[in-house]
Enzyme design. Sequence first.
Site, PDB file in Angstrom:
ATOM      1  N   ASP A  48      -9.812  10.390  31.299  1.00  0.00           N
ATOM      2  CA  ASP A  48      -9.946  11.834  31.443  1.00  0.00           C
ATOM      3  C   ASP A  48     -11.401  12.278  31.398  1.00  0.00           C
ATOM      4  OD1 ASP A  48      -7.123  13.471  31.177  1.00  0.00           O
ATOM      5  OD2 ASP A  48      -7.027  11.466  30.318  1.00  0.00           O
TER       6      ASP A  48
ATOM      7  N   GLN B  28       4.893  10.154  28.795  1.00  0.00           N
ATOM      8  CA  GLN B  28       4.477  10.137  30.205  1.00  0.00           C
ATOM      9  C   GLN B  28       4.708   8.784  30.860  1.00  0.00           C
ATOM     10  OE1 GLN B  28       2.612  11.626  27.765  1.00  0.00           O
ATOM     11  NE2 GLN B  28       1.244  13.178  28.610  1.00  0.00           N
TER      12      GLN B  28
ATOM     13  N   ASN C 179      -9.240   8.788  26.952  1.00  0.00           N
ATOM     14  CA  ASN C 179      -7.986   8.659  27.701  1.00  0.00           C
ATOM     15  C   ASN C 179      -6.827   8.957  26.755  1.00  0.00           C
ATOM     16  OD1 ASN C 179      -6.692   7.996  30.247  1.00  0.00           O
ATOM     17  ND2 ASN C 179      -5.878   6.190  29.236  1.00  0.00           N
TER      18      ASN C 179
ATOM     19  N   GLY D 287      -3.020  15.118  34.500  1.00  0.00           N
ATOM     20  CA  GLY D 287      -3.744  13.986  35.074  1.00  0.00           C
ATOM     21  C   GLY D 287      -5.104  14.438  35.560  1.00  0.00           C
ATOM     22  N   ALA D 288      -6.138  13.751  35.109  1.00  0.00           N
ATOM     23  CA  ALA D 288      -7.511  14.218  35.340  1.00  0.00           C
ATOM     24  C   ALA D 288      -7.836  14.532  36.803  1.00  0.00           C
ATOM     25  CB  ALA D 288      -8.505  13.209  34.768  1.00  0.00           C
TER      26      ALA D 288
ATOM     27  N   ARG E  15      -7.755  22.804  29.513  1.00  0.00           N
ATOM     28  CA  ARG E  15      -7.678  21.510  28.835  1.00  0.00           C
ATOM     29  C   ARG E  15      -9.108  20.980  28.749  1.00  0.00           C
ATOM     30  NH1 ARG E  15      -3.249  17.236  29.871  1.00  0.00           N
ATOM     31  NH2 ARG E  15      -3.662  16.974  27.645  1.00  0.00           N
TER      32      ARG E  15
END
EC number: 5.3.1.23
Length: 380
Positions: free
Chosen positions: A253, A212, A263, A65-66, A98
């Site tokens: 993101d 998710q 995203n 998660g960003a 990432r």
Amino acid sequence: MADQYAHHGEDKPPTDIPAIRWEEPPEGPVLVLLDQTRLPVEEVELVCTDASALVEAIRTLAVRGAPLLGVAGAYGVALAAARGFDVDEAATALAGARPTAVNLSVGVERARAAYRAALADSTDPQQAAAATLAAARQLHREDAEASVRMARHGLALLDELLPGGGHRVLTHCNTGALVSGGEGTAFAVALEAHRAGQLRRLWVDETRPLLQGARLTAYEAARNGMAYTLLTDNAAGSLFSAGEVDAVLVGADRIAADGSVANKVGTYPLAVLARYHHVPFIVVAPVTTLDPHTPDGASIEVEQRPGYEVTEFSAPQVPVMGAGGGVAVAPLGTQAYNPAFDLTPPELITAIVTEEGVVSPVTAEALADLYARSRQVSGG
């Protein structure tokens, strides 16, 4: 080094385990993570004693998660400083874990800047480590505060766009407390609507290939007593055609300077569906997700995930059968296309909700103005 720290089985009531926390046991400081790969079957925590363990946790999506990746990156730099490791080496490894999520590199650089500034004032490594940890904790607090403000701005926008309440909201991937220092981004807006009695239904895409939505968003919705329904990603179109979706709420993101949004893969098709069916498509993300240095969507590096995430089905406590640790669902040797994210152009986005306010219509000029104002407020 990462080790299992604690186990909380299904037979026990839900616990309020934070997604991330800093601890200082006698043997030295550690970063403790709720292992999101094990949810919802069990709540297990991982302990990271160095940056390399955190990098692995990030790559395997134990922490994800960003916004939370930004917090984790900052704490990872603080961990390296506190334990006497090479801070620059740790920062470089963390920032590259990432590539699409800009918050990760933002958090890493913020902590590294605090470390370097402290060393410039004093050669005491302990003081530098303390300053780095203070920067990470401050970012953690700011993210929690941003979550509260995004939820309020987002609900106000929903009420403006959809007078009368009873919102039926479709969401994708996971954007709740598991991705944030607070209650999240897009999910936090839905939760605010729920608490205000304005949420009629939360539609939850299961979100292939890593589920998710099914594993994490449904888990959070259930824990909060929300009215929710899970659907396969490819069933979203039938919901729109039946008139069952009032708005789409998603996270991000990375948001490029022109308003293009990266995203979780599957977001762009929802934006296309929303436009065709005249449904608001709303992106909720903190200002740290804005990247003024990336001009457009084509300039965003999209992470490519391993093919076995598509050719195998993995879930907690499923017997290992495939090369990637899951049950094979495709013939051996099948090639898979598995981008982690897709790109949604600004013309398909109704609004971007941040803690500093709402941008609508989404234009490069409006985003630049918001980013500049946020820098003035933060003193950055």
